[in-house]
Design a protein around this motif. Structure first.
Motif, PDB file in Angstrom:
ATOM      1  N   ALA A  68       0.883  -1.041   0.052  1.00  0.00           N
ATOM      2  CA  ALA A  68      -0.030   0.107  -0.050  1.00  0.00           C
ATOM      3  C   ALA A  68       0.905   1.260   0.191  1.00  0.00           C
ATOM      4  N   TYR A  87     -12.919   2.795  -3.717  1.00  0.00           N
ATOM      5  CA  TYR A  87     -11.446   2.971  -3.306  1.00  0.00           C
ATOM      6  C   TYR A  87     -10.780   4.383  -4.506  1.00  0.00           C
ATOM      7  N   LEU A  91      -2.182   2.242  -6.631  1.00  0.00           N
ATOM      8  CA  LEU A  91      -2.178   0.952  -6.535  1.00  0.00           C
ATOM      9  C   LEU A  91      -1.080   0.398  -6.932  1.00  0.00           C
ATOM     10  N   SER A  94      -1.367  -6.099  -7.658  1.00  0.00           N
ATOM     11  CA  SER A  94      -2.035  -6.991  -6.980  1.00  0.00           C
ATOM     12  C   SER A  94      -2.201  -8.091  -7.649  1.00  0.00           C
ATOM     13  N   PRO A 140      -0.293  -1.438 -11.877  1.00  0.00           N
ATOM     14  CA  PRO A 140      -0.024  -0.413 -10.749  1.00  0.00           C
ATOM     15  C   PRO A 140      -0.165   0.821 -11.498  1.00  0.00           C
ATOM     16  N   LEU A 284      -5.555  -8.067  -2.586  1.00  0.00           N
ATOM     17  CA  LEU A 284      -4.901  -7.194  -1.539  1.00  0.00           C
ATOM     18  C   LEU A 284      -5.118  -8.013  -0.285  1.00  0.00           C
ATOM     19  N   GLN A 288      -2.394  -3.933   3.283  1.00  0.00           N
ATOM     20  CA  GLN A 288      -2.309  -3.022   2.055  1.00  0.00           C
ATOM     21  C   GLN A 288      -3.417  -2.048   2.112  1.00  0.00           C
TER      22      GLN A 288
END
Length: 305
Positions: A68, A87, A91, A94, A140, A284, A288
Motif C-alpha cells: 500500500a 477506493y 495501486l 495486486s 500499478p 490485496l 495493504q
C-alpha cells in the motif's frame, strides 16, 4: 458506443502487437494487448513489466511486491455505501482475484487505467468494467478511482446492459462519481426473484446462517437457491456472502478495530481467514488497505432495500 476492431476496422492483430483497438466515433479510447506487449504511453516499458524509470524511490515497496502506498495528491480514500464500495488512491501490484461484484475502474492520475485478464491480455482505457467472477488483476498506477458495485442493486443493471462479459473498455463511465452510483446502489435490481431477495436480506443481516436453513426459510431447496443466485446475480451465493462479510470487516477496520475484531465482526473464523478471503476477493491484504481504511472516515450509508 465503443467499437472493438483490429487494423483497418476488422479483427486481427496490429503490427505493434495489440490484438484490438477500441474506438468511439472513430476516436481511439482504449486497447487490448498481450501482457508484455507495447507501451502506448511511449515511455519505453512493455505492458506487464516493471519500469525502473517509473518507480518512485520514496514509495514503500518500490520495485518489490504488493505494498500500500501514499497518494501523491492526497490520502487514499475508501468508502462504503448502499450497494457499493469505492477506493480512490494509488495501486501497487495486486494478485489475480475474482470478486462478487462489478468493478468500474476509472483513470485518475493518468489518461488510462489497465487491467490484465486471465488469458494474458491487458485491457487499457479511460474506464474499464470487470464483470463479477472474472479473474483479473489491476496494473500499478499512481491513482485510480474504482467502484465495486453489488450485482443485486439497480446500478448493476446499467452495467449489465452497457458492457460485454469479461473485462470491457467503457469510456461512457469515464466521469463516474459516487454521486452517480449512490441512488442506484440503494435500489434493488429489476427482475430479482423475491425468494432470492429474501435470502440475500437474511444473509446481509446474519451471514452465519447455514445455506440449508436459509433455503428452507424462503421455500427453496439449497440446490435451487444456488442456481437462482448464479443465474440472476452472476455469482455463487456463497461467494456473495463472503463479499458481504468482507464489507462488514472493512467497515470495522475503518472504525479502528483490530484485525481479529474485524474478522469477528465480518463473520470470519479468525484474522487469517479474513486475510485469505480479502486476497481472494480483492487481490490485496489487510495491511495493504489499512492506510486507506484508517486514513479516511469510512462512510457507511445503510438503507433498507
Amino acid at each position: 458506443m465503443a467499437v472493438r476492431a483490429g487494423p483497418g476496422g476488422g479483427p486481427g492483430p496490429r503490427a505493434d502487437g495489440c490484438a484490438y483497438r477500441w474506438t468511439v466515433d472513430g476516436q481511439v479510447c482504449g486497447e487490448e494487448c498481450p501482457v508484455g506487449g507495447p507501451d502506448p504511453d511511449g515511455r519505453g516499458a512493455p505492458f506487464g513489466r516493471p519500469d525502473p524509470a517509473r518507480a518512485d524511490p520514496a514509495r514503500p515497496g518500490a520495485g518489490g511486491g504488493p505494498t500500500a502506498v501514499a497518494a501523491g495528491a492526497g490520502a487514499p480514500r475508501f468508502a462504503v455505501g448502499p450497494g457499493y464500495a469505492l477506493y480512490q488512491g494509488p495501486l501497487a501490484d495486486s494478485a489475480f482475484h475474482r470478486h462478487a461484484a462489478f468493478q468500474v475502474a476509472v483513470a485518475a492520475a493518468a489518461r488510462t487505467v489497465a487491467i490484465d485478464d486471465d488469458a494474458g491480455r491487458r485491457h487499457r482505457g479511460p474506464a474499464l468494467v470487470v464483470a463479477p467472477m472474472v479473474r483479473h488483476r489491476m496494473a500499478p498506477t499512481r491513482e485510480v478511482l474504482t467502484f465495486y458495485v453489488d450485482p443485486h442493486c439497480a446500478f448493476a443493471d446499467r452495467l449489465r446492459a452497457g458492457c460485454a462479459p469479461g473485462v470491457a473498455v467503457a469510456p461512457q463511465w469515464q466521469g463516474l462519481t459516487e454521486r452517480d452510483v449512490r441512488p442506484g446502489g440503494g435500489l434493488p435490481a429489476t427482475g430479482l426473484d423475491p425468494r432470492l431477495r429474501a435470502a440475500m436480506a437474511a444473509l446481509a443481516a446474519d451471514g452465519r446462517e447455514p445455506l440449508e436453513g436459509l433455503a428452507a426459510r424462503v421455500g427453496l431447496s439449497p440446490q435451487r437457491l444456488r442456481a437462482l443466485a448464479r443465474r440472476q446475480l452472476g455469482v455463487p451465493l456463497a461467494r456473495w456472502r463472503s463479499w458481504q462479510r468482507l464489507s462488514r470487516a472493512a467497515l470495522a477496520l475503518g472504525e479502528g478495530c483490530s484485525l481479529a475484531q474485524a474478522a469477528l465482526a465480518g463473520g470470519f473464523a479468525d484474522q487469517a481467514h479474513l486475510t485469505r478471503w480479502m486476497r481472494e476477493l480483492t487481490g490485496l491484504t489487510p495491511s495493504q488497505v489499512l492506510p486507506a481504511l484508517r486514513g479516511t472516515a469510512v462512510q457507511a450509508a445503510r438503507r433498507a432495500v
